[in-house]
Design a protein around this motif. Structure first.
Motif, short mmCIF file in Angstrom:
data_model
loop_
_atom_site.label_atom_id
_atom_site.label_comp_id
_atom_site.label_asym_id
_atom_site.label_seq_id
_atom_site.Cartn_x
_atom_site.Cartn_y
_atom_site.Cartn_z
N GLU A 1 0.83 -1.21 0.00
CA GLU A 1 0.00 0.00 0.00
C GLU A 1 0.86 1.26 0.00
O GLU A 1 0.55 2.24 -0.67
CB GLU A 1 -0.95 -0.03 1.21
N ALA A 2 1.98 1.19 0.73
CA ALA A 2 2.89 2.33 0.73
C ALA A 2 3.43 2.57 -0.67
O ALA A 2 3.52 3.72 -1.14
CB ALA A 2 4.04 2.08 1.71
N VAL B 1 3.48 5.56 -5.92
CA VAL B 1 3.11 5.67 -7.34
C VAL B 1 2.21 6.88 -7.53
O VAL B 1 2.44 7.72 -8.41
CB VAL B 1 2.39 4.38 -7.81
N ALA B 2 1.20 6.99 -6.66
CA ALA B 2 0.26 8.11 -6.79
C ALA B 2 1.01 9.43 -6.66
O ALA B 2 0.81 10.36 -7.47
CB ALA B 2 -0.81 7.99 -5.70
N ALA B 3 1.91 9.50 -5.68
CA ALA B 3 2.64 10.74 -5.47
C ALA B 3 3.50 11.08 -6.67
O ALA B 3 3.58 12.23 -7.11
CB ALA B 3 3.50 10.61 -4.21
N ALA B 4 4.16 10.04 -7.24
CA ALA B 4 5.03 10.28 -8.38
C ALA B 4 4.24 10.84 -9.55
O ALA B 4 4.69 11.78 -10.23
CB ALA B 4 5.73 8.98 -8.77
N PHE B 5 3.06 10.28 -9.77
CA PHE B 5 2.27 10.78 -10.90
C PHE B 5 1.70 12.16 -10.61
O PHE B 5 1.58 12.99 -11.51
CB PHE B 5 1.17 9.78 -11.26
N ASP B 6 1.37 12.42 -9.35
CA ASP B 6 0.92 13.76 -9.00
C ASP B 6 2.01 14.78 -9.29
O ASP B 6 1.75 15.86 -9.81
CB ASP B 6 0.55 13.81 -7.50
N ALA B 7 3.25 14.38 -8.98
CA ALA B 7 4.37 15.29 -9.21
C ALA B 7 4.53 15.58 -10.69
O ALA B 7 4.74 16.72 -11.11
CB ALA B 7 5.66 14.68 -8.64
N ILE B 8 4.36 14.52 -11.51
CA ILE B 8 4.44 14.72 -12.96
C ILE B 8 3.35 15.67 -13.40
O ILE B 8 3.56 16.59 -14.19
CB ILE B 8 4.32 13.37 -13.70
N GLY B 9 2.17 15.45 -12.86
CA GLY B 9 1.03 16.28 -13.23
C GLY B 9 1.28 17.75 -12.91
O GLY B 9 0.91 18.64 -13.67
N ARG B 10 1.93 18.00 -11.76
CA ARG B 10 2.16 19.40 -11.35
C ARG B 10 3.22 20.07 -12.20
O ARG B 10 3.13 21.23 -12.52
CB ARG B 10 2.58 19.43 -9.87
N ALA B 11 4.27 19.30 -12.53
CA ALA B 11 5.36 19.90 -13.29
C ALA B 11 5.31 19.37 -14.71
O ALA B 11 5.95 18.37 -15.02
CB ALA B 11 6.70 19.57 -12.64
#
Lengths: 588, 515
Positions: A565-566, A571-581
């Protein structure tokens, strides 16, 4: 006793005269050496007998004695943890009596008759008794309670006498009925006749094997039948061993039929030290081994399969879930062919006798989930290895086997070459139990069916894409399709491939398996969305979470769901980061 | 009965004779057959009834007439005279001296057919044999008590590989009695000569037993040759406690002799005319390998077989592969590239490897390293196929890295000198050096801790290998995963000497080899 004389010896097949009163498939003692044999054909020329032991030196004129009974096995406590040959001679005790090499004519009781067992009655005087009635229990091993039952042929009546709790030898009478029958700790059953049951039940519960590719993609039911075909070196035996070690059956019957001696030795040396992940006990306590290696007499190889399945039926009748590993059914079919050739029968395909499919069908039909005569549910799952010549699945044994099994785990040579084990091909394999198991999975994780379908779909698309890649290279594909290649790699490395050397990864719980596949498919969903949003593929490909997902299987224990789960949160955080930048700097 | 001869036979065709039954012959009984020339031929009973007896001859049937042939039943099966004096001798396929010396001094005989080993009496083989050949030691390890055939083709250097294994094979930290049993079936005199010279050169000739049934001997004799050899091997291993290495060459000739007999008996053939019992028959030979509880000795078998038309699906290699514990495949393509030994590691396999390697036996990184090399080299094959179609220039950077990895794997890891005896440590280090050129996130079969400890450059120390051909740059370009990954690949340390150096001579005269 009927006696006859040998008139002809042609290898393991012998013709004898004077046996007109003997029944087909009766056991006979052949020659001065009193070798075990079985009558397989009768005509005006005499009785044709297959001999289960090496009969070099046997001459015409020697005596043949019929015992008037069909070939039977002895059933009772003490079977578990024992290694037998194809006609249920205990190999450990043969070793004690005749040394490291098996000499013909050596006799030994299948179960030591002087062994004593703690019997606890489970029936009382006056209780009804009939086929399959539970009379008492014996603790056979720490793991398995042996249920002493009235045999299938018992006449209905009432218990007239039951032995009190105490220690009894195998042949001691532990119960009697008013129908005049005595019941002992042991009984006999002819191997070629299936033990009866009350009725068949639907196989709706999975046999959990600890192998992800099986449990999630191509599951087998308790009571199901499966075949593992593969060319040599693709890991049939390794897969069978893995199943015998880690599947959640109560009893394992492992039949080494015409295979290597060292493989049986491996089982004998390894299994006692292996601990069942569910019970914490040695897995040898639930295992019976039948070893008729390739250099042992061919007629005994033919019968070893039946010996194994009869033992399995006996434990099934106690209400256990039994798994039978038959390694390999091709060697058994070849034994049929060899004997058929000696009988000069008309061959069908590739020299195999015309009755090969009938015999295969009879064997696989002895599997299944049933309500036993005693009213308990029990099951036999059969997993048969098939060794097709040249790895060609179109040969008769594979083709006929496919008609009688519902689960096909085809082993792939290229996967094995790359040491991707288990080398079960996700393209060739199938399981017909998927629909039947849906309800069971709904109780564990309702997403199973959907995740499985998506993963299978993705792997199939990847295979088609690989054909294109082979022609033009991966760089020419659009990003969405290259993502499929990436996710398929993740599935292969992080999910399908499972190392039997890895302490953590060699057994995978259903819960961990479903989380792993969910994490990978979740990555895919997010990556797809990111690509639609304009993120270039190299940025996704270079995410460190990719390697993380591939390594999860051996880093997270079966209980450690949080680890996965961690990783999913990462994974979610990594894609969020891509989305932001957005694609400001290319990941170079 | 011994000493009583029966005159006349009723049928003679190929190696099969049929005699009227005048006494009750036992199945498998040994028979002496005398023609009108008085020469003694040996055969055995295949089928015995109260009317007639079918006899299979082990030698030529020329000159046998129906009326004048005499048959004597010898009331025993084919036996081999055994004793410690077997060592250093040469016999024919039936176990008769072929070196102009008399029979060995012994009155002990063993049935050449042997008895099956009780699986419960076997000891599971786990002792690593170092052959000094990287493709075997590193990727398909030979274990004492294993049966590991060489699958080869005509014109390939399988004999040189077998001879090299015989010269170099040894157990780490052990000095135990050993012997070599060599059975030649239907091979040419030159080939037999090559082996004899090779044994001579390494000074082991006095510890070799040879059974020669060369190309000019009757083909039927080949059916007995491997059985004689294995009977000698079993005696030396299980009764004399030696570690015996058995080389059987060429099994293809054996199988053809079997087919010949089967055909002349009119049996129903299965694939390619071979009899349906070919599997059981081969198993009765190959299973005579291993270790048993009651003896400290062992039998390690290296059968050599030439695959007709290089076809691995031919019944002979196919059935062999199903019985033996793996196979070493000698590859024509590699051989044509000039790689010696041309061992194709992908289709090769050692089934006993998994339990004989690792910590305490070879090295703790061995398992994972070999799996990773297999996985990476498998990828090379795909890349090569692609490159053949779209051209090397069109490949992605990563694929080009793999292509170079493949080349180096073949020239540095697989290839070695015929007298080069690499230690297992050297072999594994070469493997790590090659993997150092791949991006780290490609190495998924290796645990992170192994990578830290062994991968050149992973922990900052200089790597073993130095081919600064841009592999490093390629690695860097694709490896953008983390700060740790890319640096290592560029580390071009000084090349360690092992790659090309030939550890020549030294072991040549060393008599400590053997299985």
């Amino acid at each position: 006793m009927i006696e006859g004389r040998i008139t002809r010896v042609m290898g393991p097949v012998v013709v004898a005269g004077g046996l007109g009163g003997v029944g087909l498939f009766d056991v006979v003692e052949v020659g001065e050496a009193r070798l075990a044999g079985e009558v397989i054909k009768m005509d005006d020329g005499g009785a044709t007998i297959q001999v289960y032991e090496d009969n070099t030196g046997m001459r015409p004129g020697e005596i043949v004695r019929s015992l008037g009974v069909p070939l039977s096995v002895t059933l009772g406590p003490g079977l578990l943890g024992t290694i037998y040959d194809g006609i249920q001679r205990p190999l450990e005790r043969l070793k004690a009596s005749s040394g490291s090499f098996i000499a013909a004519g050596t006799k030994s009781e299948s179960l030591p008759l002087d062994s004593v067992w703690d019997f606890a009655p489970a029936a009382s005087v006056g209780d009804p008794v009939g086929p399959g009635t539970l009379l008492g229990v014996v603790r056979e091993t720490e793991l398995v309670e042996h249920r002493v039952m009235a045999p299938p042929g018992a006449r209905p009546g009432r218990v007239s006498r039951i032995a009190p709790r105490g220690r009894y030898a195998l042949r001691d009478i532990v119960a009697s009925s008013d129908a005049g029958e005595d019941f002992r700790l042991v009984q006999e059953w002819p191997v070629r006749r299936p033990r009866p049951s009350r009725r068949r039940l639907a196989p709706t519960e999975p046999l959990m094997t600890g192998l992800r590719v099986i449990d999630i993609l191509f599951p087998i039911s308790k009571g199901g039948t499966a075949a593992i075909p593969g060319a040599f070196g693709t890991g049939k035996t390794m897969t069978q061993h893995a199943l015998a070690k880690f599947c959640d059956a109560d009893i394992i019957v492992y039949v080494g039929c015409g295979e290597r001696g060292n493989e049986m030795t491996e089982v004998l040396t390894e299994f006692p030290h292996l601990v069942d992940p569910r019970t914490g006990r040695s897995i040898m306590e639930r295992t019976v081994l039948i070893a008729n290696t390739s250099n042992m007499p061919v007629a005994a190889r033919e019968v070893s399969i039946y010996t194994g399945i009869t033992l399995a039926e006996y434990y099934r009748d106690m209400g256990y879930d039994v798994a039978v590993m038959a390694d390999s059914t091709s060697r058994w079919a070849e034994a049929l062919r060899e004997l058929s050739g000696r009988l000069e029968e008309m061959p069908a395909e590739e020299g195999f006798p015309a009755y090969l499919p009938t015999r295969l069908a009879e064997f696989y039909e002895r599997g299944g989930r049933v309500e036993t005569l005693g009213g308990r549910p029990g099951s036999i799952s059969i997993i048969g290895a098939v060794s097709p010549p040249g790895g060609d699945f179109s040969e008769p044994v594979t083709q006929h086997t496919k008609r009688f099994i519902r689960c096909f785990w085809g082993l792939d040579k290229d996967l094995a070459y790359a040491r991707h084990y288990p080398a079960i091909s996700w393209i060739d394999s199938y399981s017909e139990y998927v629909e039947e198991l849906k309800d069971w999975w709904d109780g564990v994780d309702p997403a199973w069916f959907a995740l499985r379908s998506r993963a299978m779909e993705l792997l199939k698309r990847e295979q088609r894409l690989q054909q294109i890649v082979r022609l033009i290279g991966p760089d020419a594909l659009p990003d969405e399709q290259r993502l499929i290649l990436i996710t398929a790699d993740l599935l292969k490395n992080g999910f399908l491939q499972q190392s039997s050397f890895d302490e953590v990864d060699r057994f995978c719980s259903p819960r961990k398996a479903i989380l792993l596949i969910r994490a990978i498919m979740d990555f895919h969903t997010r990556a797809e969305a990111a690509i639609k949003g304009g993120t270039p593929l190299p940025r996704i490909a270079s995410l460190p979470v990719r390697e993380r997902l591939s390594r999860l299987k051996s880093e997270v224990s079966n209980e450690g769901a949080e680890g996965i789960e961690a990783a999913m949160r990462e994974v979610a955080a990594a894609f969020d980061a891509i989305g932001r930048a957005p694609a400001a700097e290319e990941g170079r | 009965m011994r000493g009583i001869e029966h005159r006349g036979i009723v049928h003679a065709e190929g190696p099969i004779l049929v005699a009227e039954c005048t006494e009750r012959a036992g199945f498998g009984e040994l028979v002496a057959v005398y023609g009108r020339d008085g020469a003694r031929r040996v055969g055995r009973v295949l089928d015995s009834s109260d009317r007639s007896v079918a006899i299979q001859l082990f030698s030529s049937n020329a000159g046998l007439s129906l009326e004048e042939t005499r048959v004597e039943y010898l009331a025993r099966s084919l036996e081999l005279r055994v004793g410690p004096d077997l060592l250093g001798r040469i016999f024919d396929g039936l176990g008769r001296p072929a070196d102009d010396y008399p029979e060995i001094l012994s009155s002990e005989f063993r049935d050449v057919n042997g008895s099956p080993i009780n699986p419960a009496a076997r000891v599971y083989p786990r002792d690593f044999i170092q052959t000094g050949i990287s493709a075997i030691d590193g990727m398909n390890t030979l274990i004492r008590g294993q049966k590991l055939p060489l699958f080869s083709g005509n014109g390939l250097p399988h004999n040189r590989i077998a001879a090299q294994i015989t010269r170099q094979a040894r157990i780490l930290s052990a000095d135990e009695p050993f012997a070599v049993v060599f059975a030649a079936m239907g091979i040419k005199y030159d080939v037999a000569r090559f082996f004899v010279e090779s044994f001579e050169r390494s000074g082991v000739l006095a510890r070799v037993v040879m059974f020669f049934s060369l190309a000019d001997s009757p083909s039927i004799e080949r059916l007995v040759t491997p059985r004689s050899a294995l009977t000698a091997a079993e005696y030396l291993a299980y009764e004399r406690g030696m570690h015996v290495l058995v080389i059987l060459t060429d099994m293809t000739n054996y199988c053809e002799a079997l087919r010949e007999v089967s055909a002349s008996r009119g049996e129903v053939p299965s694939r390619k005319g071979y009899p349906g019992y070919l599997y059981s028959d081969l198993a009765s030979l190959y299973e005579r390998a291993g270790r048993i509880e009651s003896s400290s000795g062992s039998i390690t078998q290296i059968p050599i077989l030439s695959m007709p038309n290089d076809d691995i699906t031919n019944p002979i290699p196919d059935l062999t592969g199903y019985i033996t514990e793996g196979q070493i495949v000698v590859d024509r393509e590699l051989s044509q590239k000039g790689v010696y030994p041309p061992i194709a590691v992908m289709p090769s396999l050692s089934r006993l490897m998994k339990d004989g390697i690792g910590e305490g036996m070879t090295r703790e990184d061995h398992k994972d390293l070999s799996t990773q090399l297999f996985a990476s080299y498998a990828r090379v094959r795909n890349v090569r196929n692609l490159s053949a179609i779209i051209g090397e220039e069109e490949l992605s950077v990563l694929d080009k890295t793999y292509l170079r990895f493949g080349e180096r794997f073949e020239t540095e890891f697989l290839a070695q000198g015929e007298d080069e005896d690499r230690s297992i440590g050297e072999t594994l280090d070469i493997g790590w050096r090659l993997l150092g050129a791949l991006p780290r996130e490609e190495l998924l079969r290796l645990s992170l801790s192994l990578i830290e400890r062994h991968l050149p450059g992973a922990d900052g120390r200089t790597g073993g290998a130095g081919v600064s051909d841009g592999a490093g740059a390629a690695g860097g370009a694709t490896a953008s995963g983390g700060a740790t990954a890319s640096g290592g690949a560029t580390a071009a340390g000084a090349a360690t000497a092992s790659g090309g150096a030939m550890a020549a001579g030294g072991r040549g005269a060393d008599a400590k080899g053997g299985a």
